[in-house]
Design an enzyme around this catalytic site. Structure first.
Site, PDB file in Angstrom:
ATOM      1  N   HIS A 199       0.863  -1.181   0.000  1.00 50.75           N
ATOM      2  CA  HIS A 199       0.000   0.000   0.000  1.00 50.75           C
ATOM      3  C   HIS A 199       0.906   1.239   0.000  1.00 50.75           C
ATOM      4  O   HIS A 199       1.715   1.423   0.930  1.00 50.75           O
ATOM      5  CB  HIS A 199      -0.849   0.064   1.272  1.00 50.75           C
ATOM      6  CG  HIS A 199      -2.107  -0.745   1.250  1.00 50.75           C
ATOM      7  ND1 HIS A 199      -2.120  -2.104   1.127  1.00 50.75           N
ATOM      8  CD2 HIS A 199      -3.424  -0.362   1.349  1.00 50.75           C
ATOM      9  CE1 HIS A 199      -3.379  -2.532   1.163  1.00 50.75           C
ATOM     10  NE2 HIS A 199      -4.189  -1.496   1.295  1.00 50.75           N
ATOM     11  N   GLU A 202      -1.666   6.277  -1.022  1.00 52.29           N
ATOM     12  CA  GLU A 202      -3.095   6.495  -0.729  1.00 52.29           C
ATOM     13  C   GLU A 202      -3.195   7.876  -0.074  1.00 52.29           C
ATOM     14  O   GLU A 202      -3.767   8.797  -0.641  1.00 52.29           O
ATOM     15  CB  GLU A 202      -3.612   5.376   0.180  1.00 52.29           C
ATOM     16  CG  GLU A 202      -5.086   5.516   0.573  1.00 52.29           C
ATOM     17  CD  GLU A 202      -5.546   4.432   1.557  1.00 52.29           C
ATOM     18  OE1 GLU A 202      -4.684   3.786   2.197  1.00 52.29           O
ATOM     19  OE2 GLU A 202      -6.778   4.259   1.697  1.00 52.29           O
TER      20      GLU A 202
HETATM   21  N1  HPA Z   1      -5.339   1.480   3.694  1.00 53.00           N
HETATM   22  C1  HPA Z   1      -4.438   0.928   4.495  1.00 53.00           C
HETATM   23  N2  HPA Z   1      -4.694  -0.119   5.259  1.00 53.00           N
HETATM   24  C2  HPA Z   1      -5.913  -0.633   5.241  1.00 53.00           C
HETATM   25  C3  HPA Z   1      -6.892  -0.099   4.435  1.00 53.00           C
HETATM   26  C4  HPA Z   1      -6.592   1.010   3.622  1.00 53.00           C
HETATM   27  O1  HPA Z   1      -7.424   1.547   2.865  1.00 53.00           O
HETATM   28  N3  HPA Z   1      -7.999  -0.852   4.647  1.00 53.00           N
HETATM   29  C5  HPA Z   1      -7.686  -1.806   5.541  1.00 53.00           C
HETATM   30  N4  HPA Z   1      -6.412  -1.666   5.911  1.00 53.00           N
HETATM   31 ZN    ZN Z   2      -6.330  -1.352   1.163  1.00 49.91          ZN
END
Ligand code: HPA
Ligand code: ZN
Length: 339
Positions: A199, A202
């Site tokens: 990730h 975001e």
């Molecule tokens: N971002 C980061 N971690 C997460 C997310 C997200 O959108 N959803 C569940 N864990």
């Molecule tokens: Zn996620």
């Protein structure tokens, strides 16, 4: 095609989901049922009261509720019920293959055995492969706000299931916890033969996306903020590193002010392999087809573009070449039948 015909086309389009947190698929009714089953009190008495709490100002405010929801998951059967409910719902959206996130630390750090969690989820995957006919695989997330040592501990706990894990990922509160915090961890994951997904971008800046690439990520989860760095976008497009975008999630977490501000179309125009996903569909009140339709509307996506996005979901998936071609063939047959 009219917009109604395009939405019907989305409904039937064969697709894969590549960015969905099992813990984030818990519907309010199931959360209340599991709380009752496990003799717990929640601050909400009805599903409507709980739904009314689904308003978020940023990622952290969502994670606070998400972790409260995790507390009702205790027994193996709870994890089975959670996974099975998602798989049934996803199959209704014509998701034929799903690669699903789970963050065992949400449970093991409260004393629940890793085996309880994994066995429940795996049993649901096996049953769902027969009925309702959806293939699923598991991606294990290390939570980035915990120290790297905790991620290593998680890796050891997961080794009994190593051959069944599609990828190791990194999730949780992003800002202040860049991918490079887990440099040693991801090096070890890769040495042990795991695929890596991260990730990044975001809420965090483009530099976090670059770090994720430098760590060898096979896919970037979200990746939105790469749009601020044109050279980075070119690299991602050249390498064809997939981005798993989650448009409704971005809107609900106020990452973007309007759907039109999602970078999807700009990334498509620059040749990036983008996919559309739901992230935490219960909390964000949108499953994958809702995400496709919201993008169809915001970006006036054509039938050919929708087909391209569905194709991306399978080309970006961790599938054998045989299975990938089989799924792509199903898209071709569907598209040919739906003029
Ligand atoms: N971002 C980061 N971690 C997460 C997310 C997200 O959108 N959803 C569940 N864990
Ligand atoms: Zn996620």
């Amino acid at each position: 095609m009219t917009v109604h015909e395009l939405d019907a086309f989305i409904d039937g389009l064969p697709k894969a989901e590549l960015h969905m947190h099992l813990e984030g698929s818990i519907e309010p009714e199931l959360m209340l049922d599991l709380a009752r089953r496990n003799g717990m009190n929640l601050p909400w008495l009805t599903a409507d009261e709980l739904r009314a709490a689904y308003h978020f100002s940023n990622l952290q405010s969502f994670l606070d509720l998400f972790w409260t929801g995790c507390r009702v998951l205790v027994q193996e059967q709870d994890f089975y019920d959670l996974a099975m409910a998602y798989l049934r719902r996803a199959r209704a959206d014509n998701v034929l293959h799903a690669e699903l996130f789970l963050a065992p630390q949400n449970f093991t750090l409260r004393g629940i055995a890793a085996g309880t969690v994994i066995r429940g989820v795996k049993r649901a995957f096996e049953d769902a492969a027969r009925e309702p006919g959806i293939s699923a695989s598991l991606m294990i997330i290390a939570q980035r706000h915990h120290p790297e040592a905790a991620a290593f501990e998680l890796l050891e706990q997961m080794m009994p299931w190593a051959h069944e894990i599609a990828a190791i990922g990194m999730g949780g509160p992003e800002v202040g916890h860049p991918p490079s915090k887990f440099t040693n961890f991801f090096r070890e994951c890769r040495t042990r033969g795991f695929r890596v997904v991260i990730h990044a971008g975001e809420e965090g800046p483009a530099s976090y996306v670059r770090e994720a690439l430098d760590l060898g990520a096979d896919r970037i989860d979200h990746g939105n903020s790469c749009i601020d760095d044109p050279a980075l976008v070119r690299t991602i497009a050249e390498q064809q590193t997939p981005l798993t975008l989650c448009p409704i999630s971005n809107l609900r977490l106020k990452v973007i002010p309007t759907m039109e501000a999602q970078p999807l179309r700009k990334l498509m125009e620059q040749g990036v392999r983008v996919t559309i996903n739901s992230d935490d569909p219960s909390y964000f009140t949108g499953y994958i087809n809702d995400n496709f339709k919201a993008c169809r509307e915001a970006f006036a996506l054509t039938k050919a573009e929708l087909i391209g996005l569905a194709r991306n979901s399978f080309t970006a998936a961790f599938l054998s070449e045989d299975n990938r071609q089989r799924y792509l063939g199903m898209i071709d047959s569907y598209a040919a039948g739906a003029q």
